[in-house]
Design a protein around this motif. Sequence first.
Motif, short mmCIF file in Angstrom:
data_model
loop_
_atom_site.label_atom_id
_atom_site.label_comp_id
_atom_site.label_asym_id
_atom_site.label_seq_id
_atom_site.Cartn_x
_atom_site.Cartn_y
_atom_site.Cartn_z
N LEU A 132 0.83 -1.20 0.00
CA LEU A 132 0.00 0.00 0.00
C LEU A 132 0.87 1.26 0.00
O LEU A 132 0.58 2.22 -0.73
CB LEU A 132 -0.93 -0.02 1.22
N GLU A 133 1.93 1.26 0.81
CA GLU A 133 2.84 2.42 0.83
C GLU A 133 3.42 2.67 -0.56
O GLU A 133 3.48 3.82 -1.03
CB GLU A 133 3.98 2.19 1.82
N ASN A 134 3.85 1.61 -1.24
CA ASN A 134 4.43 1.76 -2.58
C ASN A 134 3.40 2.26 -3.58
O ASN A 134 3.72 3.07 -4.46
CB ASN A 134 5.00 0.42 -3.06
N SER A 135 2.17 1.81 -3.45
CA SER A 135 1.11 2.19 -4.40
C SER A 135 0.70 3.64 -4.27
O SER A 135 0.44 4.31 -5.28
CB SER A 135 -0.12 1.28 -4.22
N ILE A 136 0.62 4.14 -3.05
CA ILE A 136 0.14 5.52 -2.86
C ILE A 136 1.28 6.52 -2.74
O ILE A 136 1.05 7.73 -2.81
CB ILE A 136 -0.78 5.63 -1.63
N GLY A 137 2.52 6.02 -2.56
CA GLY A 137 3.66 6.92 -2.45
C GLY A 137 3.67 7.77 -1.20
O GLY A 137 4.21 8.89 -1.20
N ARG A 138 3.08 7.27 -0.16
CA ARG A 138 3.02 8.00 1.12
C ARG A 138 3.43 7.08 2.26
O ARG A 138 3.18 5.87 2.22
CB ARG A 138 1.59 8.49 1.39
N HIS A 139 4.01 7.69 3.30
CA HIS A 139 4.36 6.91 4.49
C HIS A 139 3.10 6.64 5.30
O HIS A 139 2.25 7.51 5.48
CB HIS A 139 5.36 7.68 5.34
N ILE A 140 2.96 5.40 5.77
CA ILE A 140 1.82 5.01 6.59
C ILE A 140 2.29 4.83 8.02
O ILE A 140 3.27 4.14 8.27
CB ILE A 140 1.19 3.70 6.07
N GLU A 141 1.61 5.46 8.94
CA GLU A 141 1.98 5.42 10.36
C GLU A 141 1.10 4.42 11.11
O GLU A 141 -0.09 4.27 10.82
CB GLU A 141 1.79 6.80 11.01
N ALA A 216 -6.80 -7.38 -1.81
CA ALA A 216 -7.96 -8.02 -2.43
C ALA A 216 -8.90 -7.01 -3.07
O ALA A 216 -9.66 -7.36 -3.98
CB ALA A 216 -8.72 -8.84 -1.38
N ASN A 217 -8.89 -5.77 -2.60
CA ASN A 217 -9.75 -4.72 -3.18
C ASN A 217 -8.88 -3.59 -3.71
O ASN A 217 -8.81 -2.51 -3.12
CB ASN A 217 -10.75 -4.21 -2.13
N PRO A 218 -8.17 -3.81 -4.83
CA PRO A 218 -7.20 -2.83 -5.34
C PRO A 218 -7.81 -1.47 -5.67
O PRO A 218 -7.09 -0.47 -5.71
CB PRO A 218 -6.63 -3.50 -6.59
N GLU A 219 -9.12 -1.43 -5.89
CA GLU A 219 -9.76 -0.15 -6.18
C GLU A 219 -9.63 0.84 -5.02
O GLU A 219 -9.72 2.06 -5.20
CB GLU A 219 -11.25 -0.35 -6.52
N VAL A 220 -9.37 0.30 -3.82
CA VAL A 220 -9.24 1.18 -2.66
C VAL A 220 -8.01 2.08 -2.78
O VAL A 220 -7.98 3.17 -2.19
CB VAL A 220 -9.18 0.35 -1.35
N VAL A 221 -7.00 1.64 -3.54
CA VAL A 221 -5.78 2.45 -3.70
C VAL A 221 -6.12 3.79 -4.34
O VAL A 221 -5.68 4.85 -3.88
CB VAL A 221 -4.73 1.69 -4.53
N GLU A 222 -6.92 3.75 -5.43
CA GLU A 222 -7.31 5.00 -6.10
C GLU A 222 -8.20 5.85 -5.21
O GLU A 222 -8.11 7.09 -5.22
CB GLU A 222 -8.03 4.69 -7.42
N GLU A 223 -9.05 5.20 -4.43
CA GLU A 223 -9.92 5.94 -3.52
C GLU A 223 -9.09 6.68 -2.46
O GLU A 223 -9.39 7.83 -2.11
CB GLU A 223 -10.91 4.99 -2.84
N ILE A 224 -8.04 6.02 -1.98
CA ILE A 224 -7.16 6.65 -0.99
C ILE A 224 -6.41 7.82 -1.62
O ILE A 224 -6.27 8.89 -1.01
CB ILE A 224 -6.18 5.62 -0.40
N LYS A 225 -5.93 7.65 -2.86
CA LYS A 225 -5.23 8.72 -3.56
C LYS A 225 -6.14 9.94 -3.75
O LYS A 225 -5.71 11.09 -3.58
CB LYS A 225 -4.74 8.24 -4.93
N GLU A 226 -7.40 9.69 -4.10
CA GLU A 226 -8.36 10.79 -4.27
C GLU A 226 -8.59 11.52 -2.95
O GLU A 226 -8.70 12.75 -2.92
CB GLU A 226 -9.69 10.24 -4.80
#
Length: 256
Positions: A132-141, A216-226
Motif C-alpha cells: 500500500l505504501e508503494n502504491s500511494i507513495g506516502r508513508h503510513i503510520e 484483495a480490493n485494489p480499487e481502494v488504492v485509487e480511492e485513498i489517492k483521491e
Amino acid sequence: MGNDWNSGIDGHNEKFKRETLLNYGMNRWGLNKASSGGATSELIRECSPATYEEWVDFYFSQAAQKKKGGIQITREYLRTLGEELYLRLSENVSNELSCISEEECIDYVYNLVVNRTYEGYRTEIETIYGQLENSIGRHIEAAPDKWDRQYSVDFYIQVGSLRIGLQIKPVSTITAINQHLWMEQDKSNNAKFTQKYGGKVFFVFSTKVNGAKRIANPEVVEEIKEEIDRLTSASEPEARQKATESLAQRAIDREQ
C-alpha cells in the motif's frame, strides 16, 4: 528456547525438527480445530494486536472451545492438548516416535496455537502495508493502541494537519461470524475519526494469490489517492493561514 527439538525461530514462532509428524497428529485428531483450541483466526482479527504480549493476554482472556458447552482456554488446557497429542502419537505412530518427548508435544501445541497465529498475522499486515505504501507513495503510520477501540483504525496517513484512517484485514473477515455487528460498530467509530481528523477511513483487505499476499480490493488504492488530493487541497488554505499568523506574531514580538 534451547530445546533440542527446535531447529530455529522466526519472531515468536518456533521451528520444530519433527514438524511434519507433529502437524500430522494435530490434523488427524482435530487438536487444532476451533472446537479444541478456539477460533484463533477470528480472535486475532478481533484483537488486532500491536504486540505479541497483547495477543497472548487477549487470547487467554477470550479464547474458548468453539462448541456447545466449550470451556475457556488456559495455559494448562493447552498443556493437556500437548499431552493428548503425545498419547495419540505414541499409541498410533509408535515407530516414528522414538525421538519425540511429551514436553516437545506440549511446546509444539502452545507454539502452534499462540505464537504461530501471531507471527502469521504480523506477516500478513506487514506485507499489505508495504504494498500500500508503494502504491500511494506516502508513508503510513501505525495508529496509537487506543485508536483501534475508539475509531476502528489500525494505521493512518498524515496529510498536512489532517489524517486518513486505515484498517488492514484478511478478506475472510467479510464472511466472519457476527461481522455485520463489527461493521456497524466500525461505521460508528469511523465517523468519529472523520469528524476529529477530517479524513475518511478505508478498509484494505488482503488475500493470497499464487501463494503471495495481495490487496484483495485494489480499487481502494485509487480511492485513498483521491482522498489524499482532497485533503491536500483542504490543508493548503489552513497552512497559509497558520504561516500568516506566525509571521504576524513574529513581527509583534520584534516590536516588543
